[in-house]
Enzyme design. Structure first.
Site, short mmCIF file in Angstrom:
data_model
loop_
_atom_site.label_atom_id
_atom_site.label_comp_id
_atom_site.label_asym_id
_atom_site.label_seq_id
_atom_site.Cartn_x
_atom_site.Cartn_y
_atom_site.Cartn_z
N VAL A 103 -5.38 2.51 0.09
CA VAL A 103 -5.43 1.92 -1.25
C VAL A 103 -5.91 0.48 -1.19
CG1 VAL A 103 -4.13 1.41 -3.34
CG2 VAL A 103 -3.61 3.46 -2.03
N ASP A 104 -5.45 -0.27 -0.19
CA ASP A 104 -5.93 -1.64 -0.02
C ASP A 104 -7.43 -1.68 0.21
OD1 ASP A 104 -3.82 -3.55 -0.28
OD2 ASP A 104 -2.93 -2.79 1.55
N VAL A 105 -7.93 -0.77 1.03
CA VAL A 105 -9.37 -0.75 1.31
C VAL A 105 -10.17 -0.40 0.05
CG1 VAL A 105 -11.18 0.39 2.65
CG2 VAL A 105 -9.01 -0.21 3.75
N GLY B 63 -10.18 -3.34 -2.16
CA GLY B 63 -11.10 -4.34 -1.64
C GLY B 63 -12.54 -4.01 -1.97
N ASP C 294 0.82 -1.21 0.00
CA ASP C 294 0.00 0.00 0.00
C ASP C 294 0.85 1.27 0.00
OD1 ASP C 294 -3.05 0.94 0.82
OD2 ASP C 294 -1.51 2.24 1.67
#
Length: 375
Positions: free
Chosen positions: A164-166, A169, A136
């Site tokens: 960014v990961d969220v 997702g 991230d």
């Protein structure tokens, strides 16, 4: 709502587990396949909960079953292939090429399971960026987010969470649901591809659009907005608050509350464009007035006349604020031992099919030997 949907979850860390947890909250049967050492985030501590478990792992793994399968072992790999062949959804976020080596890539799974919705999450896609590590922080840097985050005279800054990961997702969740809807029509699954870099670029919205239109990249403005003023962080007598004025009517109301004399009639502040041009002078005038009282006083006074304003809460205060507004942002999950654990609630509200919080994050290999794999 998703009862009867089986998810083979080969993902680790954050983006994939976030997406599969959202599916699990609405009834999907998510089988989390872990290596013998477990998801990396099981070991990311502190902080830990009352039972010593990593809160990072717990944040994205409720409502799932955990089974350890060593894909380097023939028996473990055979079971993984059987699970993928029976699943409605497969989610993975290995480096490109890894699932191919195990015979678990989309083409192989589709051959045995034409209805499978197969979601692959990568850092930088499967082309020239395939070998790049999808962390991230790295994506926030190369994806431009850090260039517009932080004080103008300070260093570039990352967001305070793996944002960014969220976002990736959430995109994975949307892609999976779209593909399931299409499968309802055709009976066939498909490949869903999400990568961190494109997820971030899409989330840059107005900043990316401005760059494409003008050829000029935006710079860091701290807590100010590139196109609106006053829309920033301000200091009152005791603590910080934000004021987010979006139009001239709100600015007139702000001027009335602050009692700033000619603030409402000064030509430098007569329109949003003028206020942006003279943002430094405007800021000085506003903060002079804010220094006369507490932040809570100003938030109450401004909110009463329709000016968006709020305190800069810490995370605990933010959770309490949501509760005070009547938002069900925290849920409790019953543990097998009779206790309960608290979790941040699913943010999607459906009147006919609310999210459910059935089981806490599983212990590693908790469901080994259970009826998780079809015969």
């Amino acid at each position: 709502m998703l009862s009867g949907i089986r998810v083979a979850d080969f993902s680790r860390v954050l983006a994939g587990p976030y997406a599969t947890m959202m599916l699990a909250d609405f009834g999907a049967d998510v089988v989390k396949i872990e290596s013998p050492s477990g998801d990396d985030t099981r070991h990311w501590r502190p902080p830990v909960d009352a039972r010593g478990r990593s809160t990072y792992f717990g944040s994205v793994n409720r409502n799932k079953r955990s089974v350890v399968l060593d894909l380097a072992d023939a028996a473990g790999l055979a079971e993984a292939r059987r699970l993928a062949a029976s699943a409605d959804v497969v989610v993975e976020n290995f480096r490109p090429g890894v699932m191919e080596r195990f015979g678990l890539a989309y083409a192989a799974v589709r051959a045995a399971n034409p209805g499978v919705v197969y979601c692959s999450i990568t850092g930088f896609g499967t082309g020239e960026g395939a070998a790049l590590a999808g962390y991230d922080l790295l994506v926030q840097a190369v994806g431009g987010l850090m260039s517009i985050t932080g004080d103008p005279d300070g260093d570039p800054a990352k967001a305070g969470v793996a944002l960014v990961d969220v976002i990736a997702g959430q995109n994975a969740l949307a892609g999976i649901l779209l593909a399931l809807r299409e499968r309802d029509r055709t009976g066939l699954g498909q490949l869903v591809e999400v990568n961190l870099l494109q997820s971030l670029l899409s989330a840059l919205t107005n900043q990316a659009a401005g760059t494409l239109a003008t050829g000029v990249a935006p710079t860091r403005l701290g807590n100010q907005h590139p196109s609106i003023a006053p829309y920033a962080l301000y200091r009152a007598a005791d603590r910080d608050l934000v004021i987010a004025v979006g139009n001239d009517k709100q600015f007139a109301a702000l001027a009335g509350v602050l009692g700033g004399g000619t603030l409402a009639t000064d030509e430098r502040f007569a329109s949003n464009a003028a206020r942006v041009e003279h943002r430094d002078e405007l800021r000085a005038r506003i903060e002079t007035r804010l220094a006369a009282a507490s932040a809570a006083h100003w938030v109450a006074a401004l909110t009463a006349v329709g000016v968006p304003a709020g305190l800069v809460n810490d995370v605990g205060e933010a959770l309490a604020y949501a509760e005070a507004l009547g938002l069900e942002s925290v849920a409790e999950i019953a543990d097998a031992g009779g206790g309960t654990s608290r979790t941040v609630a699913n943010p999607i509200g459906l009147a006919a099919a609310a999210a459910q919080y059935r089981t806490p994050p599983p212990a590693l290999d908790e469901h080994a030997g259970a009826d998780w794999l079809p015969s």
